[in-house]
Design a protein around this motif. Structure first.
Motif, PDB file in Angstrom:
ATOM      1  N   GLU A  69      13.117 -22.606   2.939  1.00 19.32           N
ATOM      2  CA  GLU A  69      12.776 -23.968   2.251  1.00 19.32           C
ATOM      3  C   GLU A  69      11.686 -24.472   3.278  1.00 19.32           C
ATOM      4  O   GLU A  69      11.257 -24.176   4.101  1.00 19.32           O
ATOM      5  N   ALA A  70      10.734 -25.393   2.132  1.00 21.70           N
ATOM      6  CA  ALA A  70       9.968 -26.294   2.721  1.00 21.70           C
ATOM      7  C   ALA A  70       9.930 -27.783   2.051  1.00 21.70           C
ATOM      8  O   ALA A  70      10.656 -27.750   0.915  1.00 21.70           O
ATOM      9  N   ILE A  71       9.268 -28.715   2.459  1.00 19.85           N
ATOM     10  CA  ILE A  71       9.308 -30.022   1.955  1.00 19.85           C
ATOM     11  C   ILE A  71       7.927 -30.156   1.307  1.00 19.85           C
ATOM     12  O   ILE A  71       6.800 -30.046   1.848  1.00 19.85           O
ATOM     13  N   ILE A  72       8.012 -30.510  -0.187  1.00 20.18           N
ATOM     14  CA  ILE A  72       6.703 -30.911  -0.749  1.00 20.18           C
ATOM     15  C   ILE A  72       6.828 -32.145  -1.130  1.00 20.18           C
ATOM     16  O   ILE A  72       7.676 -32.745  -1.798  1.00 20.18           O
ATOM     17  N   ALA A  73       5.920 -32.922  -0.630  1.00 21.11           N
ATOM     18  CA  ALA A  73       5.681 -34.426  -1.056  1.00 21.11           C
ATOM     19  C   ALA A  73       4.369 -34.586  -1.809  1.00 21.11           C
ATOM     20  O   ALA A  73       3.314 -34.054  -1.420  1.00 21.11           O
ATOM     21  N   CYS A  74       4.557 -35.186  -3.208  1.00 21.21           N
ATOM     22  CA  CYS A  74       3.260 -35.144  -4.040  1.00 21.21           C
ATOM     23  C   CYS A  74       2.861 -36.637  -4.217  1.00 21.21           C
ATOM     24  O   CYS A  74       3.739 -37.685  -3.845  1.00 21.21           O
TER      25      CYS A  74
END
Length: 190
Positions: A24-29
């Motif tokens: 898992e990774a966190i993606i913030a756009c």
């Protein structure tokens, strides 16, 4: 951690995701950068010359991934980093983050090499593999480390950048060695 201080909109992500799994990774756009910094690792400091301005409200995409922490055992850190299971964990983490995008340039640097004690040559090689697997490119910041920059540039110019080549260079690291550089990877696979 540095990015979370620069992009304060990332901080609420910690409420919803206190522990990331290995895949898992966190993606913030489209987040806004409110602060700038200079330095790296223990020399990081707020850059007062680059204060936030609403004229600079460009949205960024941020990939947040946790690297393995090797800081607790600096004596065994290198031997732990080259264990296949740890190389696979780190590569899986990078692929999880990078695979959210395709055919872009990812700005990166010494991921996991500051307080976590990672070997920057190993981490850079893993990032090159992950970028190739996910169809992306890297813009790698060497943080004013001229010797690392020269070694990295020379490595990129001289070798065939196939995933197989890079992965085999990592797997062929002598477990009795105490360090890994791009030069040693080139020599071991030539």
């Amino acid at each position: 951690e540095i990015l979370f201080a620069s992009f304060i909109e990332l901080c609420p992500a910690m409420i919803f995701c206190d522990t990331l799994h290995h895949d898992e990774a966190i993606i913030a756009c489209n987040v806004i950068k409110y602060a700038s910094y200079r330095g790296y690792g223990f020399s990081v400091c707020f850059d007062e010359c680059k204060l936030f301005s609403f004229n600079d409200c460009k949205g960024f995409n941020v990939i947040a991934m946790d690297a393995m922490d090797f800081s607790a055992s600096y004596e065994d850190s290198f031997s732990l980093q080259i264990q296949r299971c740890n190389l696979e964990r780190e590569l899986g983490k990078l692929v999880a983050g990078y695979s959210c995008f395709h055919d872009i340039t990812i700005d990166t640097g010494n991921w996991g090499c500051g307080a976590f004690g990672g070997n920057k040559y190993i981490k850079a090689t893993l990032q090159m593999i992950a970028a190739t697997i996910t169809g992306n490119r890297l813009s790698f910041c060497c943080f004013s480390d001229d010797s690392f920059f020269q070694a990295f540039s020379s490595f990129l110019e001289r070798l065939p950048l196939s995933v197989e080549y890079l992965w085999s260079s990592l797997l062929s690291i002598d477990p009795n060695s105490t360090d890994y550089t791009f030069e040693s990877a080139y020599i071991s696979n030539s």
